[in-house]
Scaffold this motif. Structure first.
Motif, short mmCIF file in Angstrom:
data_model
loop_
_atom_site.label_atom_id
_atom_site.label_comp_id
_atom_site.label_asym_id
_atom_site.label_seq_id
_atom_site.Cartn_x
_atom_site.Cartn_y
_atom_site.Cartn_z
N VAL A 267 47.44 48.16 41.58
CA VAL A 267 48.61 48.73 42.25
C VAL A 267 49.88 48.42 41.46
CG1 VAL A 267 49.86 48.88 44.43
CG2 VAL A 267 47.42 48.32 44.43
N VAL A 268 50.01 47.17 41.07
CA VAL A 268 51.12 46.73 40.23
C VAL A 268 50.53 45.83 39.14
CG1 VAL A 268 52.89 46.85 42.04
CG2 VAL A 268 51.53 44.76 41.78
N PRO A 269 51.23 45.65 38.04
CA PRO A 269 50.71 44.76 37.00
C PRO A 269 50.46 43.36 37.58
CG PRO A 269 52.57 46.03 36.16
CD PRO A 269 52.51 46.29 37.64
N ALA A 270 49.30 42.79 37.27
CA ALA A 270 48.95 41.48 37.81
C ALA A 270 47.91 40.82 36.92
CB ALA A 270 48.43 41.61 39.24
N ARG A 271 47.90 39.52 36.90
CA ARG A 271 46.85 38.77 36.23
C ARG A 271 45.77 38.45 37.26
NH1 ARG A 271 49.11 34.30 32.07
NH2 ARG A 271 46.97 34.61 31.36
N ILE A 272 44.58 38.95 37.00
CA ILE A 272 43.49 38.82 37.97
C ILE A 272 42.44 37.87 37.42
CG2 ILE A 272 41.69 40.05 39.23
CD1 ILE A 272 43.47 42.57 38.98
N LYS A 273 42.10 36.87 38.19
CA LYS A 273 41.04 35.94 37.80
C LYS A 273 39.71 36.53 38.26
CE LYS A 273 39.45 31.16 38.22
NZ LYS A 273 39.69 29.84 38.87
N ALA A 274 39.01 37.14 37.34
CA ALA A 274 37.75 37.79 37.68
C ALA A 274 36.58 36.84 37.40
CB ALA A 274 37.59 39.07 36.86
N TYR A 275 35.61 36.84 38.29
CA TYR A 275 34.40 36.03 38.15
C TYR A 275 33.28 36.79 38.86
CZ TYR A 275 36.17 34.75 42.77
OH TYR A 275 36.65 34.80 44.04
N PRO A 276 32.03 36.45 38.63
CA PRO A 276 30.92 37.21 39.22
C PRO A 276 31.06 37.35 40.75
CG PRO A 276 30.07 35.74 37.55
CD PRO A 276 31.53 35.40 37.71
#
Length: 339
Positions: free
Chosen positions: A253-262
């Protein structure tokens, strides 16, 4: 114990042979920039059907030419697109899969020549265009474009329609207070921000009586964005309107740093399923058969959607069946290698 991942699942009059879904993924492969399917699309989708995928979604198809994410996207804004889409559907259904299409409008995230439109005149970031704020007339025209896209999808023979309300594209832009600053009936309260999607669903329902999904970004990664309470409200409203499944992604939706994990998005599908009592799809770094099996066995979601893993392994369903003991019949021509 038999594998839950390989149990059939029925919505309305459509039965998916298993719970494995190929998530919509842009392929940027309409080299003529006309939105028409190409040989690549026919091979790309059919190979996943041969691999045993229960439901295959084509990439986002733009309901207007202006609504493409890029000039190379598939389109469904013209009757000229039906023939190619029909071929994708026929080839994949012939191999035993059901096929869905994601109807979309990119809104302010369109990377195209000429003007772009959005609920409010706010650019996604400093590098992207500033969109024009949509007039009410443009809003009504776009809602009709979604209905016409649904009509064409029906003519092409698709089993499922999904409305793309995620990843910061137009429907998502109306839903989010971060991108919708309107002062009229389409902005302000969550009831008003839902109005565009509400009217779009109503319009699609005029021509489509098959399974209807909506993809949402159930986390906006911003303290002033929608909360889970808002997404449960939206899901409640969608259920009232006859939406069959909420496909729960996040972000964009807006620029963001996303901590992705399984499995990092599965909790959203689980909560909406529980609180809105509506079927959900889980997506997001789901790669391992046991991981997918756990989601279905523990009733955290009703369908499991794979994206990049399905690019790496078109026969992922076969891989999962071998590990989980799932019932998956090989195409007759491949029996010597699969059994």
């Amino acid at each position: 114990m038999s594998s839950a991942l390989f149990t059939p699942y029925t919505i309305k009059n459509v039965t998916f042979p298993n719970r494995i879904v190929m998530s919509p993924m842009c392929m940027y492969s309409c080299q003529a920039q006309d939105g028409k399917a190409t040989n690549f699309h026919y091979i790309h989708y059919t190979s996943r059907a041969v691999g045993g995928t229960g439901l295959i979604f084509t990439e986002a198809a733009a309901v207007t030419e202006q609504g493409r994410i890029s000039p190379q996207d598939l389109g469904i804004w013209s009757d000229d697109h039906i023939e190619g889409l029909k071929k994708i559907v026929h080839l994949s259904q012939e191999q035993g899969s059901k096929v869905g299409i994601q109807l979309a409008h990119a809104g302010r995230k369109a990377v195209l020549e000429g003007p772009i439109i959005a609920p409010s005149s706010i650019p996604f970031n400093d590098e992207m265009k500033t969109p024009e704020e949509m007039t009410v007339e443009q809003i009504k025209e776009t809602i009709v474009a979604f209905r016409k896209g649904a009509e064409r999808a029906k003519e092409a023979g698709f089993d499922v329609i999904e409305l793309h309300g995620a990843h910061g594209y137009l429907i998502n832009e109306f839903l989010s207070p971060l991108t919708n600053k309107r002062k009229d009936e389409y902005g302000g309260s969550k009831e008003n921000r839902y109005r565009f999607l509400k009217e779009t669903i109503n319009e699609v329902n005029k021509v489509w009586d098959g399974p209807l999904f909506v993809r949402i970004s159930a986390e906006e990664y911003h303290e002033e964005g929608n909360t889970m309470e808002d997404f449960v409200y939206f899901s409640d409203e969608m259920k009232k309107q006859g939406v069959d499944l909420v496909d729960c992604s996040t972000g964009g939706v807006v620029p963001a740093r996303i901590k992705a994990y399984p499995g990092y998005q599965v909790k959203h599908a689980e909560q909406i399923r529980r609180e809105s009592n509506i079927a959900t799809g889980a997506v997001g770094l789901i790669t391992h058969p046991l991981q997918a099996e756990e989601i279905i066995q523990n009733e955290r979601a009703d369908l499991v959607l794979l994206a990049r893993e399905m690019l790496r392994d078109p026969y992922w369903a076969r891989t999962a069946a071998a590990e989980l003991g799932g019932d998956l019949k090989a195409p007759k021509q491949y029996e010597r290698g699969w059994n």
